[in-house]
Design a protein around this motif. Structure first.
Motif, PDB file in Angstrom:
ATOM      1  N   ASN A 554      85.953 -16.495  -0.230  1.00  0.00           N
ATOM      2  CA  ASN A 554      86.237 -16.411  -1.881  1.00  0.00           C
ATOM      3  C   ASN A 554      85.916 -14.910  -2.314  1.00  0.00           C
ATOM      4  O   ASN A 554      85.389 -15.099  -3.368  1.00  0.00           O
ATOM      5  CB  ASN A 554      86.160 -18.042  -2.711  1.00  0.00           C
ATOM      6  CG  ASN A 554      86.956 -17.178  -3.519  1.00  0.00           C
ATOM      7  OD1 ASN A 554      87.387 -16.907  -4.255  1.00  0.00           O
ATOM      8  ND2 ASN A 554      86.596 -19.191  -4.505  1.00  0.00           N
ATOM      9  N   PHE A 556      87.290 -13.778  -4.650  1.00  0.00           N
ATOM     10  CA  PHE A 556      87.747 -13.612  -5.876  1.00  0.00           C
ATOM     11  C   PHE A 556      86.320 -14.007  -6.517  1.00  0.00           C
ATOM     12  O   PHE A 556      85.829 -13.759  -7.966  1.00  0.00           O
ATOM     13  CB  PHE A 556      88.317 -14.987  -6.605  1.00  0.00           C
ATOM     14  CG  PHE A 556      89.099 -15.312  -8.060  1.00  0.00           C
ATOM     15  CD1 PHE A 556      89.874 -14.498  -8.333  1.00  0.00           C
ATOM     16  CD2 PHE A 556      87.851 -15.581  -8.653  1.00  0.00           C
ATOM     17  CE1 PHE A 556      90.173 -14.163  -9.828  1.00  0.00           C
ATOM     18  CE2 PHE A 556      88.585 -15.691  -9.877  1.00  0.00           C
ATOM     19  CZ  PHE A 556      89.365 -14.977 -10.208  1.00  0.00           C
ATOM     20  N   THR A 646      86.214  -9.257 -14.665  1.00  0.00           N
ATOM     21  CA  THR A 646      86.575 -11.120 -14.333  1.00  0.00           C
ATOM     22  C   THR A 646      85.188 -11.361 -15.761  1.00  0.00           C
ATOM     23  O   THR A 646      83.935 -10.602 -15.629  1.00  0.00           O
ATOM     24  CB  THR A 646      86.267 -11.220 -13.208  1.00  0.00           C
ATOM     25  OG1 THR A 646      87.228 -10.752 -12.300  1.00  0.00           O
ATOM     26  CG2 THR A 646      86.052 -12.829 -12.940  1.00  0.00           C
ATOM     27  N   ASN A 724      89.773 -21.416 -14.645  1.00  0.00           N
ATOM     28  CA  ASN A 724      89.878 -20.364 -14.514  1.00  0.00           C
ATOM     29  C   ASN A 724      91.224 -19.796 -15.519  1.00  0.00           C
ATOM     30  O   ASN A 724      92.172 -20.576 -15.580  1.00  0.00           O
ATOM     31  CB  ASN A 724      90.447 -19.321 -13.276  1.00  0.00           C
ATOM     32  CG  ASN A 724      88.688 -19.347 -12.546  1.00  0.00           C
ATOM     33  OD1 ASN A 724      87.935 -19.514 -13.060  1.00  0.00           O
ATOM     34  ND2 ASN A 724      88.537 -19.526 -11.474  1.00  0.00           N
ATOM     35  N   ASP A 728      93.938 -17.198  -9.544  1.00  0.00           N
ATOM     36  CA  ASP A 728      93.086 -17.073  -8.348  1.00  0.00           C
ATOM     37  C   ASP A 728      94.024 -16.787  -7.454  1.00  0.00           C
ATOM     38  O   ASP A 728      94.072 -18.107  -6.641  1.00  0.00           O
ATOM     39  CB  ASP A 728      91.864 -17.530  -8.083  1.00  0.00           C
ATOM     40  CG  ASP A 728      90.642 -17.314  -6.403  1.00  0.00           C
ATOM     41  OD1 ASP A 728      91.744 -16.707  -6.131  1.00  0.00           O
ATOM     42  OD2 ASP A 728      90.293 -18.232  -6.355  1.00  0.00           O
TER      43      ASP A 728
END
Length: 812
Positions: A554, A556, A646, A724, A728
């Motif tokens: 992942n 992200f 982020t 989130n 994503d």
């Protein structure tokens, strides 16, 4: 939990539930009079000539005015069962006593024309009662249950027709109108308003307000007993002279009709004439004396005032009298709101005592006002009993939660060591040093095909040091408007703190941080404020093998676990109020934090600064009943990234555990309805999100008191999740969206046991996932027809649908 066979019809189930509730609602009677009617129930019914809210208020209040010998007192047990024990024998003579008590209460509320009708019924109920000495069987008996009802027509409530003030003593010449002028200048703040309903309490509160006003304007000897309210109930039409007896009768009848349909009274607040000339004498402040190191709480104020061998320091604003040189004069001066030569002000007098108490360097502060003979001056003596200058403390924290896979079965232990200095540099500055050692132990069973999990999952060490200065430190001493605003603040402090921490998430990452901030704490009325500028936080993250593997699966997540710093400002507001109903407490908390704006103009370092805006709002409500209470909480938080960044993981939100969504383990709910963490085989299942929404409610009730320990319980429900904010592409279900909002909400319900030892509370809660966004079947809802304690994910992993939580203190 009740298990129901599919062969049982829904109607039978509902009928069974209804019968159960009916029996639970019924009152059992213990130790009732034999062969005599006893009071079984009381009821008050008001005619519909008052508003809904007023009717409810009067009904509840009037229920407290039944005569004790005519009151059926029911004891609530287990939250819903009522038991009537030793009820009084019914005596019709007590009807009139109850009527008198209720009528007196209605008079105090402005209802002077109430009428009462009573209704008494006696029901014969056959029961079987065990008699002392007979152990083998119950003896049939008859209960003569007496039900008493009052039907009350309260009539029209008295309203205020006009309000006047006559605060002049006519016994003494020349007449002094100073008191009258002070009263008229504050007349707009009078609690008595034309057209408002009258009550005795309202008049009493107005007299208290005026007495406080006068004593805050130098009238030291003027008390509440020296003023009174005169109510004029006479209709002015009756003063009209008429020789016609028929016309006079007509006027009397019209006045009686008006008094019944729309009764109005005129009020005049008056000063009692007195031979004491000191009552109307205004006093000024003479000297201010401070005794900052009183030895014990049993001091004698007069002896200390008369004592001659104190060490003495004389200042422009007061005199310090002491034995040991422990305190400087500055904190005493800055927290005293009286000044030499000014009028005596009772508000400033008590405010000074309270503010000196709040500093923390003294555990008790008292004062005494001494009138100088034959003068208009008052000397104020402050007696301050010091708190221990230094203290050490150690406490332990523990939590246990069982829930999902991975870290869903955790035992958390922490130790806090605290050193406190309450008088740094003799300036009443508070210094606190803390060290915290914490561990999370993973005691869950290993999951098949998943990476092995270490027994010690997390280690944490935190060391912090802070100074709290009992004043606002700011460089603009010549800005009068700013200093005036600061002087009107309460409990004001300047805070400087530093904190360093080390967190080791075994096999995944090591986080080091250093936080520095400077700011102010203060209160204004019922609003407390925390302001931090600058707020500097330095972070360094070392990624270990487990997290590196997660990055591959992942990508992200990589941006959330990166080195960076926070440079910004934060502001928090807390509003606490109860309104007219003191049994209801409302608490609103607002929080805002920003980072990156100040450094955006410095290109050389801006890339190293996290840029975000974090906003939070929380509302708490507590309704207290006699033994029970209802608690509600609503929370919303959003961490909004800026400049394409982020949010770092240490600024994100998580839920689950003993103080949040209790049907889930710590950090084991979310994100949204994503299944990525539930089906992961890495062993790392912590979930963090940029957006958090949560609703919690609890109905708390007392079960019993055993050996001084209150044993309570609660029924609760938790609703919420984390998401989130940024999309994503590899995990679309983790993103907040209106389309999937209903599906993403998680709901947990449960109950628990609380042991209240007064100085701390131990709580064990059991919660069940009524709706799990990660449950594929039935849109996440529990299917009670096919009830199961576990749920199987798409990859075959079994997830518990319940959790046990061990916590210290109430969850909110």
């Amino acid at each position: 939990m009740i298990f129901v066979s599919n062969s049982i019809s829904r109607q039978k189930i509902l009928g069974l539930v209804g019968i159960t509730l009916l029996f639970a609602a019924c009152s059992s009677v213990k130790e009732f009079p034999i062969d005599k009617p006893f009071v079984f129930s009381n009821k008050i019914s008001l005619k519909n000539n008052v508003g809904k809210d007023e009717k409810k208020r009067l009904t509840l209040e009037l229920d407290n005015y039944w005569d004790d010998s005519l009151k059926a007192r029911k004891v609530q047990q287990f939250g819903f069962i009522y038991r009537l024990k030793t009820p009084p024998v019914y005596d019709s003579a007590n009807i009139s006593r109850s009527r008198g008590f209720m009528n007196a209460y209605l008079n105090s509320q402005g209802y002077y024309y109430a009428t009462f009708k009573d209704s008494v019924t006696i029901d014969s109920v056959h029961v079987k009662e065990r008699i002392s000495g007979i152990l083998s069987k119950r003896v049939p008996m008859v209960q003569l249950r007496t039900n008493i009802e009052f039907l009350i027509d309260v009539g029209k409530r008295i309203t205020i027709d006009s309000v006047g003030f006559a605060m002049i003593d006519t016994l003494h010449k020349p007449i002094d109108s100073t008191l009258q002028n002070i009263t008229l200048a504050q007349a707009t703040y009078s609690l008595l308003k034309k057209g408002n309903p009258y009550s005795k309490q309202l008049v009493s509160d107005e007299l208290d307000r005026l007495a406080y006003l006068y004593r805050s304007n130098g009238y030291y000897n003027l008390n509440r007993e020296d003023i009174y309210a005169l109510a004029d109930t006479l209709d002015t039409k009756l003063l009209t002279l008429s020789i016609d007896p028929l016309a006079q009768v007509q006027l009397i009848n019209e006045a009686a009709k008006a008094r019944k349909e729309d009764p109005k009274w005129r009020f005049t607040i008056m000063l009692k004439n007195s031979n004491d000339t000191l009552k109307l004498k205004q006093y000024h402040i003479g000297n201010l004396y401070y005794y900052p190191d009183i030895k014990n709480v049993y001091y004698n104020a007069d002896s200390l005032i008369a004592r001659k061998n104190f060490k003495t320091s004389v200042y422009k604003n007061g005199v310090m009298r002491f034995d040991e040189d422990k305190f400087g004069f500055r904190p005493l001066r800055e927290h005293t709101y009286l000044s030499r030569g000014g009028l005596y002000d009772e508000n400033a007098y008590y405010k000074s005592i309270n503010k000196l108490n709040q500093i923390g360097s003294w555990k008790q502060v008292d004062a005494k006002a001494v009138v100088r003979p034959n003068t208009d001056s008052i000397d104020i003596h402050f007696f301050l009993l010091p708190a221990p200058k230094q203290s050490w403390g150690i406490d332990f924290e523990g939590s246990r939660n069982t829930g999902d896979i991975g870290s869903g079965n955790l035992l958390g232990l922490a130790t806090n060591l605290t050193y406190k200095n309450r008088n740094v540099w003799k300036q009443a500055i508070q210094s606190i040093t803390q060290a915290r050692f914490g561990f999370e132990f993973n005691i869950d069973k290993q999951v098949a095909n998943a990476a092995p999990k270490p027994f010690v999952q997390t280690q944490q060490l935190t060391v912090s040091h802070s100074y709290s200065f009992p004043r606002i430190i700011q460089p603009f001493k010549n800005w009068k408007w700013l200093n005036d605003k600061i002087n009107n603040l309460d409990n004001k402090k300047t805070i400087f703190s530093a904190q360093g921490s080390y967190t080791n998430r075994i096999d995944y990452y090591q986080l080091r941080s250093l936080n520095l901030n400077f700011g102010f704490d203060y209160t204004k009325g019922n609003v407390s404020t925390q302001f931090r500028f600058p707020n500097i936080e330095l972070y360094k993250v070392d990624t270990l093998a487990g997290l590196i593997q997660l990055f591959k699966d992942n990508p992200f997540l990589r941006n959330s676990f990166r080195n960076g710093n926070v440079v910004g400002v934060s502001l928090a507001k807390n509003i606490l109020f109860s309104g007219d109903d003191k049994s209801k407490i409302h608490n609103i908390r607002l929080f805002a934090e920003e980072s990156g704006l100040l450094t955006s103009f410095l290109p050389n370092i801006s890339d190293q600064i996290f840029s975000y805006l974090k906003l939070e709002g929380e509302y708490r409500y507590l309704k207290k009943y006699t033994k029970d209470e209802l608690a509600l909480r609503a929370f919303v938080g959003a961490a909004l990234p800026k400049n394409g960044q982020t949010i770092p993981v240490f600024k994100q939100y998580f839920v689950g555990g003993p103080n949040s969504m209790r049907a889930w383990g710590l950090r084991q709910l979310g994100l949204g309805s994503s299944l990525s963490a539930d089906t992961s085989t890495s062993g790392y299942t912590d979930r963090f999100g940029d957006f958090n929404l949560e609703f919690n409610t609890e109905y708390r009730f007392l079960l019993a008191t055993i050996a001084g320990v209150k044993v309570g319980s609660a029924l609760f429900a938790d609703i919420g999740n984390v998401w989130n904010i940024r999309q994503d592409p590899n995990n679309a279900d983790a993103t907040l969206s209106l389309k999937n909002f209903g599906r993403d909400l998680a709901i947990g319900v449960g109950t628990g046991v609380r042991l209240d030892f007064s100085f701390f509370l131990i709580r064990v809660d059991f919660a069940y996932k009524l709706k799990d966004p990660a449950r594929v079947a039935n849109n996440g809802w529990t299917d009670f027809r096919n009830f199961e304690w576990t749920d199987t994910r798409l990859n075959g992993v079994k997830i518990k649908n319940y959790a046990f939580q061990l916590g210290i203190g109430l969850p909110f």
